[in-house]
Motif scaffolding. Structure first.
Motif, mmCIF file in Angstrom:
data_model
loop_
_atom_site.group_PDB
_atom_site.id
_atom_site.type_symbol
_atom_site.label_atom_id
_atom_site.label_comp_id
_atom_site.label_asym_id
_atom_site.label_seq_id
_atom_site.Cartn_x
_atom_site.Cartn_y
_atom_site.Cartn_z
ATOM 1 N N LEU A 82 0.765 -1.183 -0.082
ATOM 2 C CA LEU A 82 -0.100 0.117 -0.087
ATOM 3 C C LEU A 82 0.696 1.129 0.064
ATOM 4 O O LEU A 82 0.601 2.138 -0.694
ATOM 5 C CB LEU A 82 -0.828 -0.069 1.277
ATOM 6 C CG LEU A 82 -1.980 1.159 1.285
ATOM 7 C CD1 LEU A 82 -2.675 1.199 0.043
ATOM 8 C CD2 LEU A 82 -2.665 0.906 2.654
ATOM 9 N N ARG A 83 1.860 1.274 0.752
ATOM 10 C CA ARG A 83 2.815 2.518 1.032
ATOM 11 C C ARG A 83 3.441 2.509 -0.582
ATOM 12 O O ARG A 83 3.576 3.590 -1.042
ATOM 13 C CB ARG A 83 3.865 2.199 1.848
ATOM 14 C CG ARG A 83 3.323 2.307 3.076
ATOM 15 C CD ARG A 83 4.745 2.033 4.400
ATOM 16 N NE ARG A 83 4.082 2.230 5.683
ATOM 17 C CZ ARG A 83 3.717 1.288 6.335
ATOM 18 N NH1 ARG A 83 3.907 0.018 5.952
ATOM 19 N NH2 ARG A 83 3.123 1.467 7.650
ATOM 20 N N THR A 84 3.985 1.533 -0.995
ATOM 21 C CA THR A 84 4.486 1.561 -2.235
ATOM 22 C C THR A 84 3.684 2.052 -3.501
ATOM 23 O O THR A 84 3.814 2.989 -4.471
ATOM 24 C CB THR A 84 4.980 0.306 -2.826
ATOM 25 O OG1 THR A 84 5.825 -0.095 -2.156
ATOM 26 C CG2 THR A 84 5.647 0.233 -4.292
ATOM 27 N N ALA A 85 2.237 1.625 -3.242
ATOM 28 C CA ALA A 85 1.087 2.096 -4.335
ATOM 29 C C ALA A 85 0.955 3.689 -4.181
ATOM 30 O O ALA A 85 0.921 4.330 -5.141
ATOM 31 C CB ALA A 85 -0.147 1.421 -4.124
ATOM 32 N N VAL A 86 0.765 4.074 -2.908
ATOM 33 C CA VAL A 86 0.581 5.598 -2.840
ATOM 34 C C VAL A 86 1.682 6.445 -3.163
ATOM 35 O O VAL A 86 1.686 7.265 -3.945
ATOM 36 C CB VAL A 86 0.252 5.703 -1.459
ATOM 37 C CG1 VAL A 86 0.244 7.322 -0.884
ATOM 38 C CG2 VAL A 86 -1.024 5.055 -0.765
ATOM 39 N N ALA A 87 2.915 5.869 -2.881
ATOM 40 C CA ALA A 87 4.057 6.582 -3.561
ATOM 41 C C ALA A 87 4.024 6.610 -4.876
ATOM 42 O O ALA A 87 4.547 7.690 -5.607
ATOM 43 C CB ALA A 87 5.459 5.753 -2.719
ATOM 44 N N SER A 88 3.703 5.640 -5.742
ATOM 45 C CA SER A 88 3.852 5.555 -7.085
ATOM 46 C C SER A 88 2.777 6.542 -7.724
ATOM 47 O O SER A 88 2.960 6.772 -8.800
ATOM 48 C CB SER A 88 3.569 4.010 -7.685
ATOM 49 O OG SER A 88 2.184 3.583 -7.575
ATOM 50 N N VAL A 103 -2.542 12.951 -0.635
ATOM 51 C CA VAL A 103 -1.880 13.656 0.502
ATOM 52 C C VAL A 103 -2.429 13.090 1.631
ATOM 53 O O VAL A 103 -1.451 12.559 2.622
ATOM 54 C CB VAL A 103 -2.216 15.218 0.327
ATOM 55 C CG1 VAL A 103 -1.791 15.720 1.736
ATOM 56 C CG2 VAL A 103 -1.565 15.702 -0.630
ATOM 57 N N LEU A 104 -3.706 12.770 1.899
ATOM 58 C CA LEU A 104 -4.225 12.216 3.245
ATOM 59 C C LEU A 104 -3.446 10.816 3.424
ATOM 60 O O LEU A 104 -3.369 10.441 4.566
ATOM 61 C CB LEU A 104 -5.654 12.157 3.169
ATOM 62 C CG LEU A 104 -6.356 13.594 3.522
ATOM 63 C CD1 LEU A 104 -7.915 13.554 3.098
ATOM 64 C CD2 LEU A 104 -6.067 13.829 4.931
ATOM 65 N N ALA A 105 -3.643 9.869 2.301
ATOM 66 C CA ALA A 105 -2.988 8.600 2.453
ATOM 67 C C ALA A 105 -1.568 8.417 2.699
ATOM 68 O O ALA A 105 -0.904 7.878 3.422
ATOM 69 C CB ALA A 105 -3.273 7.625 1.042
ATOM 70 N N ALA A 106 -0.832 9.351 2.040
ATOM 71 C CA ALA A 106 0.565 9.563 2.374
ATOM 72 C C ALA A 106 0.758 9.847 3.463
ATOM 73 O O ALA A 106 1.918 9.226 4.355
ATOM 74 C CB ALA A 106 1.237 10.674 1.151
ATOM 75 N N VAL A 111 4.517 8.416 3.993
ATOM 76 C CA VAL A 111 5.304 8.708 2.772
ATOM 77 C C VAL A 111 5.102 10.362 2.355
ATOM 78 O O VAL A 111 4.187 10.931 2.729
ATOM 79 C CB VAL A 111 4.239 8.057 1.681
ATOM 80 C CG1 VAL A 111 4.758 8.324 0.329
ATOM 81 C CG2 VAL A 111 4.303 6.447 1.759
ATOM 82 N N THR A 112 6.221 10.611 2.012
ATOM 83 C CA THR A 112 6.413 12.105 1.754
ATOM 84 C C THR A 112 5.792 12.416 0.514
ATOM 85 O O THR A 112 5.934 11.845 -0.409
ATOM 86 C CB THR A 112 7.964 12.588 1.851
ATOM 87 O OG1 THR A 112 8.557 12.138 2.999
ATOM 88 C CG2 THR A 112 8.265 14.070 1.337
ATOM 89 N N ASN A 113 4.916 13.354 0.482
ATOM 90 C CA ASN A 113 4.126 13.774 -0.739
ATOM 91 C C ASN A 113 3.985 15.273 -0.695
ATOM 92 O O ASN A 113 2.872 16.036 -0.825
ATOM 93 C CB ASN A 113 2.857 13.153 -0.784
ATOM 94 C CG ASN A 113 2.114 13.477 -2.190
ATOM 95 O OD1 ASN A 113 2.787 13.985 -3.047
ATOM 96 N ND2 ASN A 113 0.956 12.892 -2.198
ATOM 97 N N GLU A 114 5.126 16.253 -0.793
ATOM 98 C CA GLU A 114 5.352 17.520 -0.975
ATOM 99 C C GLU A 114 4.549 17.817 -2.368
ATOM 100 O O GLU A 114 3.682 18.941 -2.335
ATOM 101 C CB GLU A 114 6.358 18.058 -0.625
ATOM 102 C CG GLU A 114 6.772 18.582 0.665
ATOM 103 C CD GLU A 114 5.500 18.826 1.551
ATOM 104 O OE1 GLU A 114 5.174 20.248 1.278
ATOM 105 O OE2 GLU A 114 5.180 18.562 2.576
ATOM 106 N N LEU A 115 4.822 17.210 -3.516
ATOM 107 C CA LEU A 115 4.604 17.666 -4.799
ATOM 108 C C LEU A 115 2.956 17.572 -4.957
ATOM 109 O O LEU A 115 2.493 18.610 -5.287
ATOM 110 C CB LEU A 115 4.787 16.434 -5.675
ATOM 111 C CG LEU A 115 4.469 16.893 -7.255
ATOM 112 C CD1 LEU A 115 4.978 18.197 -7.652
ATOM 113 C CD2 LEU A 115 4.934 15.711 -8.158
#
Length: 161
Positions: A82-88, A103-106, A111-115
Motif C-alpha cells: 500500500l505504501r508503495t502504491a501510494v508513493a507510485s 496527500v491524506l493517504a501518504a 510517505v512524503t508527498n510535497e508535490l
C-alpha cells in the motif's frame, strides 16, 4: 461464495455479487475497528492482491479513481504494498480529490508527498474553495456525484496538520 463482501445485500437479484473495492475497504476497516477482522479475511486478501498486482489502477465500479481505494485502505491497517502504491501515484493526476486523497493517504502511511500538496494548494479558487469534482458514480448510468463542498472538505483535511 468466495467470501468477498458484496456491495449489495441482494442475493439472487440484479445486483447480486457486485463487488466494489472501495466498499470492501470500508467494510474491512469497520471489521478491524469492531475486532472482527477474521470475518472478512477473504475480502482483506482480495484487497491486498488488488494492490500487489496493481489491479486497482482502473478504479472500481463506483469510485473510478484509483486514489479512492488507496485512501480508503490507508484508513485501515497499513501494509508495505500500500505504501508503495501510494508513493507510485504521487503526481499522477491533477484532480483536486485525487490530490487530496493522495496527500491524506501518504500522511497516514508515512510517505512524503510535497508535490501533490503543492499542486492542491495551487488549485484553490480565489474564494478559498476548491472546484467541484465527481467522487463516485452510479455503476450503470455513470452519473457522477460530488460538489465544491466535498472537494473543499477533502482539501482542507489534506492541508491541515
Amino acid at each position: 461464495p468466495d467470501g468477498i463482501v458484496a456491495t449489495y445485500f441482494d442475493p439472487g437479484g440484479e445486483r447480486a455479487n457486485i463487488v466494489d473495492a472501495v466498499v470492501c475497504a470500508n467494510v474491512v476497516r469497520l471489521a478491524l475497528r469492531l475486532g472482527r477482522l477474521r470475518d472478512v479475511r477473504a475480502t482483506a486478501r482480495y484487497l491486498r492482491q488488488l494492490v500487489s498486482a496493481a489491479d486497482y489502477l482502473g478504479g472500481s465500479r463506483y469510485y473510478p479513481s484509483p486514489d479512492c481505494l488507496l485512501y480508503a485502505l490507508s484508513l485501515g491497517e497499513p501494509f508495505a504494498e500500500l505504501r508503495t502504491a501510494v508513493a507510485s501515484r504521487i503526481g499522477s493526476t491533477d484532480h483536486v480529490l485525487d490530490l487530496a486523497q493522495r496527500v491524506l493517504a501518504a500522511r497516514r502511511l508515512g510517505v512524503t508527498n510535497e508535490l501533490d500538496r503543492e499542486r492542491l494548494v495551487a488549485r484553490r479558487l480565489p474564494d478559498g474553495s476548491w472546484p467541484a469534482e465527481g467522487w463516485f458514480c452510479y455503476g450503470r448510468s455513470r452519473q457522477w456525484f460530488g460538489s465544491s463542498a466535498l472537494s473543499t472538505a477533502f482539501a482542507i483535511a489534506a492541508l491541515g496538520q
